[in-house]
Each structure stands twice: as structure tokens, then as C-alpha cells.
Write a protein that holds these residues in place. Structure first.
Motif, short mmCIF file in Angstrom:
data_model
loop_
_atom_site.label_atom_id
_atom_site.label_comp_id
_atom_site.label_asym_id
_atom_site.label_seq_id
_atom_site.Cartn_x
_atom_site.Cartn_y
_atom_site.Cartn_z
N TYR A 62 0.83 -1.20 0.00
CA TYR A 62 0.00 0.00 0.00
C TYR A 62 0.87 1.25 0.00
N ALA A 63 1.93 1.23 0.79
CA ALA A 63 2.84 2.37 0.83
C ALA A 63 3.50 2.58 -0.53
N PRO B 69 9.37 8.02 1.85
CA PRO B 69 9.58 7.45 3.19
C PRO B 69 9.70 8.53 4.26
N GLU B 70 10.19 9.69 3.88
CA GLU B 70 10.28 10.80 4.84
C GLU B 70 8.89 11.27 5.27
N VAL C 127 13.40 6.64 12.86
CA VAL C 127 12.54 5.86 11.97
C VAL C 127 13.36 5.32 10.81
N ALA C 128 14.15 6.17 10.19
CA ALA C 128 14.95 5.77 9.02
C ALA C 128 16.00 4.73 9.38
N THR D 44 2.16 3.91 8.92
CA THR D 44 2.23 5.36 8.74
C THR D 44 1.61 5.77 7.41
N ALA D 45 1.83 4.97 6.36
CA ALA D 45 1.28 5.30 5.05
C ALA D 45 -0.23 5.27 5.06
#
Length: 396
Positions: free
Chosen positions: A149-150, A161-162, A192-193, A300-301
Motif C-alpha cells: 500500500y505504501a 519514506p520521509e 525511523v529511518a 504510517t502510510a
């Protein structure tokens, strides 16, 4: 409005990995909600339990399980299951009983004790279970699905991604302020990264955990609330439990005749958007009326997608809305002021109830450092497996 019911009390058991029975978590939440409402358990006319498939037989009859734990007192009992939407379905059942005159006061409870890692299908090989089919036929566990989905958002809308990391940073900062959250620590985009890749492009901190937890609500008729001394109660104005619409039906059960298929005209919206639309129409409001929203940020996405499906912005504009601070505390429409699943992890039957708890506390002005100034309308939203819609609108 005639369809409104009052929220007299909220209660939660902190989320975490406690290693105890879901019954304990739900009972703690229920007693807390009763205390908050100033209602004795013996005065509750009905109890509705949100089921958990991970709790053995007691989990499948959660209403009776919690009634027994609190002490048999003759209350009407109901148990419901709708996957992630179980809590909202429980609220819907309670509201129907109140509006139908079957009970003045209803206790709604959901709790879970979740296994570590992603959710596995219950009961062994289950070719009729969509989770089993995804895992065995596609090899797609939940994190894999979230990652696909992302990737789609990145390809179609240009998300990065940011952008996904910004969601985690926002929600972690709010979860750090919530005493019921499992993860109470702020997180940076760099952290996160640096976290492990789980399902590219999503990293460990982009995906919610599985957790233990419990939540409860005490609902009543508005008239009862006023007789009970609450002149202006927080009220549930709408509950959406709609199913998807598709232009054709694929039948995979051999005992159903093919001529029973129902075809409907295609609709220019996603299932999640239809869930929100049904709630808005019932409540007689729109997205511009919202003071805040609680959405199911399994990843998150997915939170970015909810922005668009709730009508907070146009298609493909979710990341920009986030970057502009609109969904942060202090923005026009804060989203997941509780900290969301990013901070709690997922305790399936409790989660939709916990979302309503957060909305109620915000509308009462009881959210402390997470408080949304002047909050008067809130919406919670998620969706459950097998086409279960879930949205609740709460007003002050």
C-alpha cells in the motif's frame, strides 16, 4: 437529535504486553468506566462485549465473559465480532438497545491479549479465512500488505519514506503524553529511518505492534444522563457500519447459486471513504466540522490515506496536509491525538472503543497536554476484515 445517546463514562487498561488474560484488562476498563460515570454495575441494564478470537471460548462470548467477571446481576448480554471494527459494532449494538428502549444504561467492553508478531489466522488451515488466503496463497502477511500500500502511494501520489516517518514522529510525540499508551517516547525521523526494514519501504517504526489492552464505555439515553445530573453530556451522534460496494460479486462458496449474485453500480470512492460518508450523512455534518479525528494507523502510510478518505483533503494531498501541520496538535484538524496505534499497538476488540474514549475526553476537555482547544466534534474511523465499516461521530 433522536438518534443520539450519551457517553457517561470512559475507561481503559493501559496497553502493553502484560502476559495476563484479556478478561482482566476488560474488567479493569469496565470498572473504571463505571466509576467515571458514577454508575453502579448493578444498575447497568445491558452489557455488550467485543469478541476476541485469541481468547478461546470466553473470547467468543465476551459479553457473557465480562458479565460473569463483574458479577452476574441479570443484565441483558450481547457479544459481537467484526475484526478491527468489533468495538464500533459493539457501540452500534449498545446504541440500538438504548434507542429501542431495551435498556437505559449499557456497558460496552473490549479487550485483547495479543500474540507477539503479526496476527496469525485462528484455528489452523482456514481456506474460508481471508487472512489465511493472503498468507498461504499470496505469502502476504499484514506488514507485506502495508508495504504494498505504501509503494502504491509513492508511485501514484509521490509520497516518500520521509513523509511516512513524519506520521510516526507526530504520533509518538502525542503518545508520549498519554498514560495509557504502550510506547511513551518521542521518536525522531532519523530513528525511523534507522529502524529495520520490515516490508519495503516500511520500517519497524512505520508499523504498529500487537498489544494487550482494554477499553470500555458507559452509554445511556440522553434523558437518563440529564436525570443523572449531566446537563450537557457528550453524545454519540452517528455510527457507520457499512459494507463495501462492488460492480460484481465473486462467489467462492459452492453451495450458493450463481444467480444470487448482486451487482451494483461502481462508486467513485474507496471503501474507507464510504464509511466516513455514511457517518457524515447520519450526523448531518461534513469534514470541515471536525475538531479532531482518530484513525486506524496500522502503518504510517495508511494514516495519510485516511486523511483523503475522511475528506480532510483531496486525493493525493495527504502528505502535504501533514507537512503543513494541519493534522498536528494545534493544526486545523488534529489526527490521532491519543498517539494512535503507533503508540498503542493493536489490541483488536478494544481499539475502536479506545478511539471513542479519546474523543470523549477531548470533548470534555480532559486530555491534558494533548488537549485540542475548543473540541466539539470528533470522528473515529477504521475498517474490519470481511467488509466491516467502522466510524463513530461524537459531539458536545
Amino acid at each position: 437529535m433522536t438518534g443520539e445517546v450519551a457517553v457517561l463514562g470512559t475507561g481503559m487498561h493501559p496497553w502493553g504486553k502484560w502476559g495476563r488474560s484479556f478478561v482482566e484488562y476488560g474488567t479493569v476498563a469496565a470498572r473504571t468506566a463505571l466509576d467515571d460515570a458514577g454508575i453502579d454495575w448493578r444498575d447497568v441494564g445491558s452489557i455488550v462485549g467485543a469478541d476476541t478470537v485469541r481468547g478461546g471460548y470466553p473470547g467468543y462470548v465476551a459479553g457473557a465473559t465480562f458479565a460473569k467477571a463483574l458479577g452476574w446481576q441479570g443484565a441483558r448480554v450481547t457479544s459481537v465480532y467484526a475484526a478491527c471494527a468489533s468495538g464500533a459494532q459493539a457501540v452500534a449494538a449498545a446504541r440500538a438497545q438504548i434507542l429501542g428502549g431495551l435498556a437505559d444504561v449499557v456497558l460496552v467492553v473490549g479487550a485483547d491479549a495479543a500474540p507477539k508478531g503479526f496476527f496469525r489466522p485462528a484455528g489452523g488451515d482456514r481456506p474460508d479465512d481471508p487472512d489465511w488466503l493472503r498468507f498461504r496463497v499470496l505469502g502476504a502477511t499484514n506488514p507485506t500488505y502495508f508495504g504494498l500500500y505504501a509503494r502504491r502511494r509513492m508511485a501514484v501520489h509521490g509520497d516518500t519514506p520521509e513523509d511516512f516517518a513524519r506520521v510516526k514522529v507526530k504520533n509518538a510525540a502525542l503518545g508520549a503524553l498519554n498514560p495509557y499508551a504502550r510506547y511513551r517516547r518521542q521518536v525522531t525521523a532519523e530513528e525511523v529511518a534507522a529502524s529495520a526494514v520490515v516490508a519495503d519501504p516500511l520500517r519497524l517504526l512505520d508499523i504498529c505492534a500487537t498489544s494487550d489492552g482494554g477499553a470500555a464505555l458507559v452509554l445511556s439515553s440522553v434523558e437518563f444522563a440529564r436525570r443523572h445530573g449531566v446537563a450537557r453530556p457528550v453524545r454519540i451522534r452517528a455510527v457507520s457500519t457499512v459494507t463495501p460496494r462492488y460492480p460484481s460479486t465473486v462467489l467462492d462458496l459452492p453451495d450458493i447459486a450463481t444467480d444470487s449474485a448482486v451487482a451494483v453500480a461502481p462508486v467513485p470512492e474507496t471503501f474507507r471513504a464510504s464509511i466516513a460518508r455514511a457517518a457524515y450523512e447520519e450526523a448531518g455534518i461534513g469534514p470541515d466540522d471536525l475538531s479532531l479525528a482518530e484513525v486506524y494507523d496500522l502503518s504510517t502510510a495508511l494514516e495519510l490515506q485516511w486523511y483523503e478518505d475522511l475528506g480532510l483533503c483531496g486525493e493525493g494531498e495527504g502528505a502535504k496536509l501533514l507537512r503543513d501541520g494541519v493534522t498536528a496538535l494545534g493544526g486545523r484538524t488534529p489526527v490521532n491525538t491519543s498517539g494512535g496505534l503507533a503508540s498503542f499497538g493493536e489490541a483488536v476488540p478494544a481499539q475502536a472503543i479506545a478511539q471513542v474514549c479519546e474523543l470523549v475526553r477531548q470533548l470534555r476537555g480532559e486530555a491534558g497536554d494533548r488537549q485540542v482547544a475548543g473540541a466539539c466534534v470528533g470522528l473515529s474511523a477504521n475498517q474490519g476484515l470481511f467488509g466491516h465499516g467502522s466510524a463513530v461521530i461524537v459531539v458536545r
